[in-house]
Design a protein around this motif. Structure first.
Motif, PDB file in Angstrom:
ATOM      1  N   GLY A  26       7.176 -65.385-101.687  1.00  0.00           N
ATOM      2  CA  GLY A  26       6.030 -65.884-100.913  1.00  0.00           C
ATOM      3  C   GLY A  26       4.688 -65.446-101.466  1.00  0.00           C
ATOM      4  N   ILE A  27       4.664 -65.002-102.717  1.00  0.00           N
ATOM      5  CA  ILE A  27       3.422 -64.483-103.305  1.00  0.00           C
ATOM      6  C   ILE A  27       2.403 -65.601-103.542  1.00  0.00           C
ATOM      7  CG2 ILE A  27       2.454 -63.242-105.329  1.00  0.00           C
ATOM      8  CD1 ILE A  27       4.259 -61.610-103.315  1.00  0.00           C
ATOM      9  N   ASP A  28       2.925 -66.827-103.786  1.00  0.00           N
ATOM     10  CA  ASP A  28       2.014 -67.952-104.048  1.00  0.00           C
ATOM     11  C   ASP A  28       1.115 -68.262-102.854  1.00  0.00           C
ATOM     12  OD1 ASP A  28       4.538 -68.664-102.914  1.00  0.00           O
ATOM     13  OD2 ASP A  28       4.042 -70.772-103.192  1.00  0.00           O
ATOM     14  N   SER A  29       1.517 -67.830-101.627  1.00  0.00           N
ATOM     15  CA  SER A  29       0.627 -68.073-100.473  1.00  0.00           C
ATOM     16  C   SER A  29      -0.504 -67.065-100.387  1.00  0.00           C
ATOM     17  CB  SER A  29       1.366 -68.019 -99.136  1.00  0.00           C
ATOM     18  OG  SER A  29       2.703 -68.142 -99.246  1.00  0.00           O
ATOM     19  N   VAL A  30      -0.376 -65.925-101.074  1.00  0.00           N
ATOM     20  CA  VAL A  30      -1.416 -64.895-100.945  1.00  0.00           C
ATOM     21  C   VAL A  30      -2.169 -64.619-102.253  1.00  0.00           C
ATOM     22  CG1 VAL A  30      -0.387 -63.810 -98.917  1.00  0.00           C
ATOM     23  CG2 VAL A  30       0.304 -63.019-101.169  1.00  0.00           C
ATOM     24  N   ILE A  31      -1.534 -64.944-103.386  1.00  0.00           N
ATOM     25  CA  ILE A  31      -2.242 -64.864-104.675  1.00  0.00           C
ATOM     26  C   ILE A  31      -2.025 -66.218-105.368  1.00  0.00           C
ATOM     27  CG2 ILE A  31      -2.661 -63.507-106.784  1.00  0.00           C
ATOM     28  CD1 ILE A  31      -0.850 -61.313-105.703  1.00  0.00           C
TER      29      ILE A  31
END
Lengths: 136, 112
Positions: free
Chosen positions: B92-97
């Motif tokens: 889920g990193i693509d939603s925050v970075i």
């Protein structure tokens, strides 16, 4: 093909497990993507076992085995730590902002996604985690 | 694991990570990466030479991004290969970075 390796409870041992696995992978001509998935799952599984510690008086070694049969690869990780079933671990919540994001807690979720199947058994004092991967 | 930096246009710093971002790799670059995150406000983290990523590597990226964001800066990831991107998306990193594949777009996204 069936191979076994014993590891000390030390994060530096993950490097040794990786080299061991990659040597077998090259000999067995496994596809690159399969090697990546296996490497990721082994790193997460072994580091989880080390972090959870071991029970009082229990054996300290971690046993890793790799087996290939009928286009399916099985990796098993056994240790005498406190009972811990990663298959029952909740899926981490997706953060909507960097401020609310947690830096950790992704290991088990990554194993679920990158292994074809995960199975856990408690056998006497031992945890046995089995990771299965379809070769394709 | 290696880390290199390049100061590019508009006060943007490109950080190039090269190698395996596993436990050992993350430990090797941890201090340098955190120092950069603490001292720069516009960071493009180039992942095109990263061949492996596990949760300790994700931890490094998230902590760095939190440091940049806390002082009003911006950070993006640039050019991860397909399998590295799938690890980032699973976590889920693509939603925050944000993840970019075009360098100009990445630079524009962090320019303050």
């Amino acid at each position: 093909m069936s191979q076994r390796l014993a590891l000390r409870r030390d994060l530096s041992e993950i490097e040794r497990a990786t080299i061991w696995m990659e040597t077998i992978a090259v000999q067995s001509a496994w596809p690159k993507t399969l090697i990546f998935r296996l490497r990721l799952c082994l790193e997460e599984a072994i580091s989880n076992v080390i972090r959870h510690g071991r029970a009082e008086g229990a054996a300290s070694e971690i046993h890793v085995a790799l087996e290939e049969k009928d286009q399916r690869l099985t990796a098993s990780i056994e240790d005498e730590g406190p009972a811990f079933d990663p298959t029952q671990h909740p899926v981490p919540e997706r953060a909507s902002s960097i401020e609310g994001a947690r830096p950790g807690g992704f290991g088990i979720h990554l194993m679920r996604r990158f292994a074809t199947q995960l199975a856990y058994q408690r056998i006497g004092p031992r945890n046995r985690l089995v990771l299965m991967f379809d070769r394709t | 694991m290696e880390i290199a930096t390049e100061e590019i246009e508009n006060g943007v710093t490109r950080v190039v990570l090269d190698g395996r971002l596993d436990i050992a790799g993350a430990q090797t670059i941890d201090m340098r990466f955190n120092t950069l995150a603490g001292s720069r406000r516009s960071l493009v983290v180039d992942l095109s030479k990263v061949s492996f990523l596990a949760s300790m590597g994700i931890r490094l990226l998230v902590i760095g991004a939190k440091t940049v964001a806390a002082k009003g800066g911006k950070i993006v990831l640039l050019g991860p290969n397909e399998v590295i991107e799938s690890v980032l998306k699973t976590a889920g990193i693509d939603s925050v970075i944000p993840i970019h594949h075009d360098r100009a777009n990445a630079v524009a996204a962090v320019t303050l």
